[in-house]
Design an enzyme around this catalytic site. Structure first.
Site, PDB file in Angstrom:
ATOM      1  N   ASN A   9       0.830  -1.211  -0.013  1.00  0.00           N
ATOM      2  CA  ASN A   9      -0.040  -0.088   0.010  1.00  0.00           C
ATOM      3  C   ASN A   9       0.969   1.248   0.098  1.00  0.00           C
ATOM      4  O   ASN A   9       1.381   1.523   0.990  1.00  0.00           O
ATOM      5  CB  ASN A   9      -0.662  -0.250   1.132  1.00  0.00           C
ATOM      6  CG  ASN A   9      -1.755   1.279   1.628  1.00  0.00           C
ATOM      7  OD1 ASN A   9      -1.707   2.016   0.594  1.00  0.00           O
ATOM      8  ND2 ASN A   9      -2.349   1.307   2.651  1.00  0.00           N
ATOM      9  N   TRP A  10       0.742   1.808  -1.167  1.00  0.00           N
ATOM     10  CA  TRP A  10       1.872   3.069  -1.160  1.00  0.00           C
ATOM     11  C   TRP A  10       1.510   4.027  -0.529  1.00  0.00           C
ATOM     12  O   TRP A  10       2.059   5.501  -0.412  1.00  0.00           O
ATOM     13  CB  TRP A  10       2.074   3.265  -2.738  1.00  0.00           C
ATOM     14  CG  TRP A  10       3.056   2.444  -3.326  1.00  0.00           C
ATOM     15  CD1 TRP A  10       3.448   1.007  -2.980  1.00  0.00           C
ATOM     16  CD2 TRP A  10       3.179   2.211  -5.024  1.00  0.00           C
ATOM     17  NE1 TRP A  10       3.891   0.293  -3.918  1.00  0.00           N
ATOM     18  CE2 TRP A  10       3.789   1.029  -5.094  1.00  0.00           C
ATOM     19  CE3 TRP A  10       3.111   3.354  -5.748  1.00  0.00           C
ATOM     20  CZ2 TRP A  10       4.341   0.633  -6.508  1.00  0.00           C
ATOM     21  CZ3 TRP A  10       3.492   3.042  -7.270  1.00  0.00           C
ATOM     22  CH2 TRP A  10       4.220   1.649  -7.388  1.00  0.00           C
ATOM     23  N   LYS A  11       0.418   4.121  -0.186  1.00  0.00           N
ATOM     24  CA  LYS A  11      -0.513   5.641   0.429  1.00  0.00           C
ATOM     25  C   LYS A  11      -0.242   6.603  -0.279  1.00  0.00           C
ATOM     26  O   LYS A  11      -0.179   6.459  -1.581  1.00  0.00           O
ATOM     27  CB  LYS A  11       0.159   5.629   1.897  1.00  0.00           C
ATOM     28  CG  LYS A  11      -0.181   4.387   2.723  1.00  0.00           C
ATOM     29  CD  LYS A  11       0.200   4.474   4.260  1.00  0.00           C
ATOM     30  CE  LYS A  11      -0.170   3.138   4.797  1.00  0.00           C
ATOM     31  NZ  LYS A  11       0.173   3.259   6.351  1.00  0.00           N
ATOM     32  N   HIS A 100      -9.263   1.116   5.202  1.00  0.00           N
ATOM     33  CA  HIS A 100      -8.137   1.083   5.860  1.00  0.00           C
ATOM     34  C   HIS A 100      -8.294   2.119   6.996  1.00  0.00           C
ATOM     35  O   HIS A 100      -9.069   3.128   6.920  1.00  0.00           O
ATOM     36  CB  HIS A 100      -7.253   1.763   4.509  1.00  0.00           C
ATOM     37  CG  HIS A 100      -5.911   1.854   5.258  1.00  0.00           C
ATOM     38  ND1 HIS A 100      -5.247   2.812   6.047  1.00  0.00           N
ATOM     39  CD2 HIS A 100      -4.611   1.128   5.348  1.00  0.00           C
ATOM     40  CE1 HIS A 100      -4.135   2.725   6.594  1.00  0.00           C
ATOM     41  NE2 HIS A 100      -3.643   1.355   5.955  1.00  0.00           N
ATOM     42  N   GLU A 102      -6.766   4.720   8.087  1.00  0.00           N
ATOM     43  CA  GLU A 102      -6.590   6.054   7.722  1.00  0.00           C
ATOM     44  C   GLU A 102      -7.674   6.604   7.010  1.00  0.00           C
ATOM     45  O   GLU A 102      -8.258   7.740   7.261  1.00  0.00           O
ATOM     46  CB  GLU A 102      -5.274   6.123   6.844  1.00  0.00           C
ATOM     47  CG  GLU A 102      -3.985   6.210   7.484  1.00  0.00           C
ATOM     48  CD  GLU A 102      -2.824   5.522   6.725  1.00  0.00           C
ATOM     49  OE1 GLU A 102      -2.754   5.627   5.714  1.00  0.00           O
ATOM     50  OE2 GLU A 102      -1.988   5.033   7.617  1.00  0.00           O
ATOM     51  N   GLU A 172      -5.296  -4.818  10.793  1.00  0.00           N
ATOM     52  CA  GLU A 172      -4.192  -3.815  11.255  1.00  0.00           C
ATOM     53  C   GLU A 172      -4.503  -3.033  12.303  1.00  0.00           C
ATOM     54  O   GLU A 172      -5.194  -2.086  12.346  1.00  0.00           O
ATOM     55  CB  GLU A 172      -4.306  -2.910   9.861  1.00  0.00           C
ATOM     56  CG  GLU A 172      -4.077  -3.420   8.401  1.00  0.00           C
ATOM     57  CD  GLU A 172      -3.352  -2.644   7.568  1.00  0.00           C
ATOM     58  OE1 GLU A 172      -2.287  -2.785   6.847  1.00  0.00           O
ATOM     59  OE2 GLU A 172      -4.021  -1.702   6.831  1.00  0.00           O
ATOM     60  N   GLY A 178       2.731   2.164  10.842  1.00  0.00           N
ATOM     61  CA  GLY A 178       3.695   3.236  10.669  1.00  0.00           C
ATOM     62  C   GLY A 178       4.354   3.665  12.133  1.00  0.00           C
ATOM     63  O   GLY A 178       4.901   4.821  12.119  1.00  0.00           O
ATOM     64  N   SER A 218       3.521  -2.198  10.169  1.00  0.00           N
ATOM     65  CA  SER A 218       4.796  -2.293  10.418  1.00  0.00           C
ATOM     66  C   SER A 218       5.427  -3.347  10.091  1.00  0.00           C
ATOM     67  O   SER A 218       6.525  -4.059  10.648  1.00  0.00           O
ATOM     68  CB  SER A 218       5.477  -1.742  11.799  1.00  0.00           C
ATOM     69  OG  SER A 218       5.008  -0.526  12.328  1.00  0.00           O
ATOM     70  N   GLY A 239       2.972  -1.144   4.217  1.00  0.00           N
ATOM     71  CA  GLY A 239       3.045   0.335   3.968  1.00  0.00           C
ATOM     72  C   GLY A 239       4.264   0.767   3.583  1.00  0.00           C
ATOM     73  O   GLY A 239       4.804   0.784   2.567  1.00  0.00           O
ATOM     74  N   GLY A 240       5.094   1.339   4.448  1.00  0.00           N
ATOM     75  CA  GLY A 240       6.321   1.941   4.406  1.00  0.00           C
ATOM     76  C   GLY A 240       7.439   1.167   3.660  1.00  0.00           C
ATOM     77  O   GLY A 240       7.999   1.365   2.849  1.00  0.00           O
TER      78      GLY A 240
HETATM   79  P1  PGA Z   1       3.050   0.348   7.557  1.00  0.00           P
HETATM   80  O1  PGA Z   1       1.603   0.659   7.070  1.00  0.00           O
HETATM   81  O2  PGA Z   1       3.486  -0.957   7.075  1.00  0.00           O
HETATM   82  O3  PGA Z   1       3.763   1.603   7.016  1.00  0.00           O
HETATM   83  O4  PGA Z   1       2.971   0.284   9.016  1.00  0.00           O
HETATM   84  C1  PGA Z   1       0.653  -0.508   6.737  1.00  0.00           C
HETATM   85  C2  PGA Z   1      -0.623  -0.057   6.268  1.00  0.00           C
HETATM   86  O5  PGA Z   1      -1.247   1.045   6.827  1.00  0.00           O
HETATM   87  O6  PGA Z   1      -1.303  -0.854   5.301  1.00  0.00           O
END
Ligand code: PGA
Length: 257
Positions: A9-11, A100, A102, A172, A178, A218, A239-240
């Site tokens: 997930n590149w956000k 998600h 967010e 999640e 993050g 994470s 994500g990251g």
């Molecule tokens: P993260 O994000 O790996 O940067 O913690 C995961 C996500 O929000 O899907």
């Protein structure tokens, strides 16, 4: 056997030149092993909506699936700023991340709205990746299970037994996203088991055995093996660590036992 899914997930990151470079580097790492990898796993990337056309081009001929990070539930209309399921489909998008944390917490998406999106995805034959997860406060208050089960029940409202096997779930925990703090494989496994239990109760054993449940929060090249070795953890939503070709390629090649 449920295939593992390693999903990035590149956000809200990358511009087209960076996105194309990342895909090229990933393909160099992944495509040559794709026959071996394909036996037990799938790979997906979810770029920001505006990058979908150029990422679709960069992925031509690759086994990597193209996902979206969100969508509206209507096909078209007066919804300024939104993207519809047919728009995503027309670029070859196959999966869509919905609910998600967010979207839930920064953009105030409700369970009811997320449910409409899940139903719309299924109607358009997009694979919904329905995310659930408790906040730090809910976690500390011992309410994790109650929260994720409620999100799951409401997210799956009206999903038929024919359709449910095509839904992917992602656990999640918000406190792990993050932050560099991951749920332990045991913590995640126990929530995943409970989520699968809901599918068993609402549908049946065969469906519960088919539904894939990803862990996210994470996930890195260092912790992915121990997480996805757990029987109820069917992959990772990353994500990251999905923004760098070397770390995501390592995650894709994670050892499953
Ligand atoms: P993260 O994000 O790996 O940067 O913690 C995961 C996500 O929000 O899907």
């Amino acid at each position: 056997m449920r295939k593992k899914l390693l999903a990035g997930n590149w956000k809200m990151n990358l511009v087209p030149t960076e996105a194309r470079a990342l895909i090229a580097a990933l393909r160099a790492e992944i495509d040559r092993d794709s026959a071996t990898l394909a036996k037990d796993r799938e790979v997906m990337v979810a770029p920001p909506a505006i990058l979908i056309p150029s990422v679709a081009q960069a992925l031509a001929g690759s086994s990597i699936f193209l996902g979206a990070q969100n969508m509206h539930f209507e096909d078209k209309g007066a919804f300024t700023g939104e993207v519809s399921p047919p728009m995503l489909k027309s670029y070859g998008v196959t999966h869509v991340i919905l609910g998600h944390s967010e979207r839930r917490h920064v953009f105030n998406e409700s369970d009811e709205l997320i449910n409409k999106k899940v139903l719309a995805a299924l109607k358009h034959r997009l694979v919904p990746i329905l995310c659930v997860g408790e906040t730090q406060e809910e976690h500390d208050g011992g309410r994790a299970l109650e929260v994720v089960l409620r999100q799951l029940e409401r997210g799956l409202e009206g999903v038929s037994s024919e359709a449910v096997a095509g839904v992917i779930l992602a656990y999640e925990p918000v406190w792990a996203i993050g932050t560099g703090r991951t749920a332990t494989p045991e913590q995640a496994e126990s929530i995943h088991g409970a989520l699968r239990g809901v599918i068993l109760e609402r549908y049946d054993r065969a469906h519960a055995d088919q539904v894939r449940i990803l862990y996210g929060g994470s996930v890195t090249a260092d912790n992915v093996d121990s997480l996805i070795s757990k029987p109820d953890i069917d992959g990772a939503l990353v994500g990251g660590a999905s923004l760098k070709a070397d770390s995501f390629a390592r995650i894709v090649k994670a050892r499953t036992h």
